[in-house]
Design a protein around this motif. Structure first.
Motif, mmCIF file in Angstrom:
data_model
loop_
_atom_site.group_PDB
_atom_site.id
_atom_site.type_symbol
_atom_site.label_atom_id
_atom_site.label_comp_id
_atom_site.label_asym_id
_atom_site.label_seq_id
_atom_site.Cartn_x
_atom_site.Cartn_y
_atom_site.Cartn_z
ATOM 1 N N ALA A 117 0.817 -1.215 0.000
ATOM 2 C CA ALA A 117 0.000 0.000 0.000
ATOM 3 C C ALA A 117 0.850 1.264 0.000
ATOM 4 N N ALA A 118 2.105 1.132 0.475
ATOM 5 C CA ALA A 118 2.973 2.308 0.615
ATOM 6 C C ALA A 118 3.823 2.579 -0.612
ATOM 7 N N THR A 119 4.007 1.577 -1.465
ATOM 8 C CA THR A 119 4.889 1.772 -2.618
ATOM 9 C C THR A 119 4.502 0.852 -3.769
ATOM 10 N N THR A 120 4.821 1.302 -4.967
ATOM 11 C CA THR A 120 4.663 0.452 -6.153
ATOM 12 C C THR A 120 6.013 0.228 -6.827
ATOM 13 N N THR A 121 7.073 0.759 -6.201
ATOM 14 C CA THR A 121 8.411 0.643 -6.784
ATOM 15 C C THR A 121 8.947 -0.766 -6.613
ATOM 16 N N ARG A 122 9.411 -1.330 -7.691
ATOM 17 C CA ARG A 122 9.942 -2.690 -7.670
ATOM 18 C C ARG A 122 11.437 -2.673 -7.389
ATOM 19 N N SER A 123 11.885 -3.673 -6.629
ATOM 20 C CA SER A 123 13.310 -3.822 -6.383
ATOM 21 C C SER A 123 13.950 -4.522 -7.567
ATOM 22 N N ILE A 124 15.267 -4.576 -7.563
ATOM 23 C CA ILE A 124 15.998 -5.145 -8.685
ATOM 24 C C ILE A 124 15.712 -6.625 -8.868
ATOM 25 N N ASP A 125 15.287 -7.321 -7.787
ATOM 26 C CA ASP A 125 14.995 -8.745 -7.901
ATOM 27 C C ASP A 125 13.509 -9.037 -8.057
ATOM 28 N N GLY A 126 12.719 -8.011 -8.380
ATOM 29 C CA GLY A 126 11.328 -8.231 -8.740
ATOM 30 C C GLY A 126 10.312 -7.996 -7.644
ATOM 31 N N GLY A 127 10.735 -7.978 -6.384
ATOM 32 C CA GLY A 127 9.797 -7.716 -5.298
ATOM 33 C C GLY A 127 9.576 -6.229 -5.117
ATOM 34 N N LEU A 128 8.782 -5.872 -4.114
ATOM 35 C CA LEU A 128 8.563 -4.463 -3.816
ATOM 36 C C LEU A 128 9.740 -3.895 -3.038
ATOM 37 N N ARG A 129 10.205 -2.737 -3.462
ATOM 38 C CA ARG A 129 11.303 -2.084 -2.748
ATOM 39 C C ARG A 129 10.766 -1.518 -1.436
ATOM 40 N N TYR A 130 11.435 -1.857 -0.325
ATOM 41 C CA TYR A 130 10.964 -1.377 0.972
ATOM 42 C C TYR A 130 11.173 0.132 1.070
ATOM 43 N N PRO A 131 10.119 0.897 1.393
ATOM 44 C CA PRO A 131 10.226 2.365 1.372
ATOM 45 C C PRO A 131 10.835 2.976 2.627
ATOM 46 N N GLY A 132 11.287 2.166 3.587
ATOM 47 C CA GLY A 132 11.942 2.707 4.766
ATOM 48 C C GLY A 132 10.992 3.214 5.835
ATOM 49 N N THR A 133 9.784 2.696 5.865
ATOM 50 C CA THR A 133 8.737 3.184 6.774
ATOM 51 C C THR A 133 9.178 3.192 8.235
ATOM 52 N N CYS A 134 9.854 2.139 8.673
ATOM 53 C CA CYS A 134 10.194 2.000 10.101
ATOM 54 C C CYS A 134 11.615 2.440 10.434
ATOM 55 N N ARG A 135 12.308 3.046 9.498
ATOM 56 C CA ARG A 135 13.695 3.456 9.752
ATOM 57 C C ARG A 135 13.810 4.397 10.948
ATOM 58 N N ALA A 136 12.857 5.296 11.076
ATOM 59 C CA ALA A 136 12.922 6.304 12.138
ATOM 60 C C ALA A 136 12.309 5.810 13.452
ATOM 61 N N GLY A 137 11.850 4.558 13.468
ATOM 62 C CA GLY A 137 11.245 4.019 14.678
ATOM 63 C C GLY A 137 9.845 3.500 14.420
ATOM 64 N N LEU A 138 9.379 2.614 15.294
ATOM 65 C CA LEU A 138 8.049 2.031 15.137
ATOM 66 C C LEU A 138 6.973 3.059 15.469
ATOM 67 N N ALA A 139 5.897 3.016 14.715
ATOM 68 C CA ALA A 139 4.765 3.895 14.988
ATOM 69 C C ALA A 139 4.095 3.460 16.299
ATOM 70 N N PRO A 140 3.443 4.382 17.006
ATOM 71 C CA PRO A 140 2.779 4.035 18.273
ATOM 72 C C PRO A 140 1.815 2.861 18.092
ATOM 73 N N GLY A 141 1.891 1.918 19.003
ATOM 74 C CA GLY A 141 1.003 0.763 18.951
ATOM 75 C C GLY A 141 1.462 -0.349 18.038
ATOM 76 N N LYS A 142 2.559 -0.144 17.343
ATOM 77 C CA LYS A 142 3.069 -1.153 16.417
ATOM 78 C C LYS A 142 4.131 -2.015 17.109
ATOM 79 N N ALA A 143 4.100 -3.308 16.822
ATOM 80 C CA ALA A 143 5.091 -4.240 17.359
ATOM 81 C C ALA A 143 5.991 -4.735 16.240
ATOM 82 N N ALA A 144 7.234 -5.019 16.576
ATOM 83 C CA ALA A 144 8.194 -5.483 15.562
ATOM 84 C C ALA A 144 7.779 -6.833 14.997
#
Length: 313
Positions: A117-144
């Motif tokens: 839902a966050a990205t449509t960009t494909r990675s070099i190996d065909g999957g979805l490229r991770y957009p870095g959503t959790c790089r800055a920390g987990l959102a409130p109420g979210k578990a790893a």
């Protein structure tokens, strides 16, 4: 500050063949085994076998033993004991803990549907490229759910002995890489880096389907302060419709009873067609010829080859 690469120590050639026990050995796997074995033996080096069963859900019961019997039936001889990844989970845990302490990894709460839902960009190996959503920390109420490796927004270059100079920007082309999955399984990328270093592997010969993984493995080696092996990526075998041979594409198992005839087909695929009289020769005689005539410079640079083209040619 980005880590610097640690050069491999100048010691005896050590290569490996590392099949995943998801089914019996097929012709594509035999090609990879032959290429890695001949390169090691032609350099008077060691050749190891590692069973890469770290992905438990894909592992087929009995497949590892079947693979080892098949290799032995074709006359492969490996040095040292066979390493089994599922018996080395403590090593992967230790590496992950070190990366956590050093700040190279972070917890990620994203599900596949949330990434989609966050990205449509494909990675070099065909999957979805991770957009870095959790790089800055987990959102409130979210578990790893998983742990990801921070990858750099910079070009990583290496020279492959078959494919030539290769360049990749991991952040742009792949995104941060999962090292511990949501189901608790350690990722291939972590296990292969840890095991190659632990076994002293300084030369990696494998299929070109893994070429796109190499840059992120080089980065992970830097983060862990591990040596960087030399790489050679062989063309992969595809079927008549261009699909890589695998369990999913119903690839047939190779039969050791075919002996040197099957090995001759693998050598021909790798650009080393043997003299006709060697097809059907005793295995020791065939291996002597193949080792004496091996040269990585003769291996085709193509990413994929259908064996029927060789037969037709």
């Amino acid at each position: 500050m980005p880590p610097t690469a640690t050069p491999a120590k100048p010691f005896r050639y050590r290569g490996r063949f590392a099949p995943s026990p998801t089914g019996p050995l097929h012709f594509g796997s035999l090609v990879a085994a032959v290429g890695s074995y001949l390169d090691a033996r032609a350099h008077h080096g060691d050749w190891l076998v590692r069973i890469e069963d770290v992905d438990g859900p894909r592992t087929v019961a009995g497949a590892a033993d079947h693979i080892l019997r098949t290799l032995a039936g074709f006359g492969f001889e490996w040095d040292d004991e066979v390493v089994v990844q599922s018996q080395r989970l403590d090593r992967y845990h230790a590496a992950l803990s070190r990366l956590q302490v050093d700040g190279w990894i972070y917890p990620c709460a994203c599900s596949r549907s949330e990434i989609a839902a966050a990205t449509t960009t494909r990675s070099i190996d065909g999957g979805l490229r991770y957009p870095g959503t959790c790089r800055a920390g987990l959102a409130p109420g979210k578990a790893a759910r998983a742990w990801r490796l921070r990858v750099p927004d910079e070009e990583i270059r290496f020279v492959d002995r078959v494919q030539g100079e290769t360049r990749q920007n991991p952040e742009r082309d792949v995104g941060d890489v999962v090292l511990l999955r949501a189901d608790g399984q350690y990722a291939y990328q972590l296990a292969v880096v840890v095991d190659d270093a632990a076994q002293g592997i300084n030369t990696v010969v494998r299929g070109v389907d893994l070429l796109d993984s190499t840059a992120r493995q080089l980065w992970l080696q830097r983060c862990l302060g591990l040596p960087t092996p030399v790489h050679a990526h062989l063309p992969v075998v595809v079927n008549a419709v261009g699909e890589k041979l695998s369990k999913q594409t119903l690839a047939e198992a190779v039969d050791p009873a075919r002996g040197s005839a099957a090995l001759a087909a693998a050598c021909a695929f790798l650009g080393h067609p043997p003299p006709g009289e060697l097809t059907g020769a005793p295995l020791p005689e065939f291996w002597r010829w193949a080792i004496a005539h091996w040269s990585m410079s003769r291996v085709p640079k193509a990413r994929a080859i259908y064996p029927g083209v060789i037969a037709a040619g």
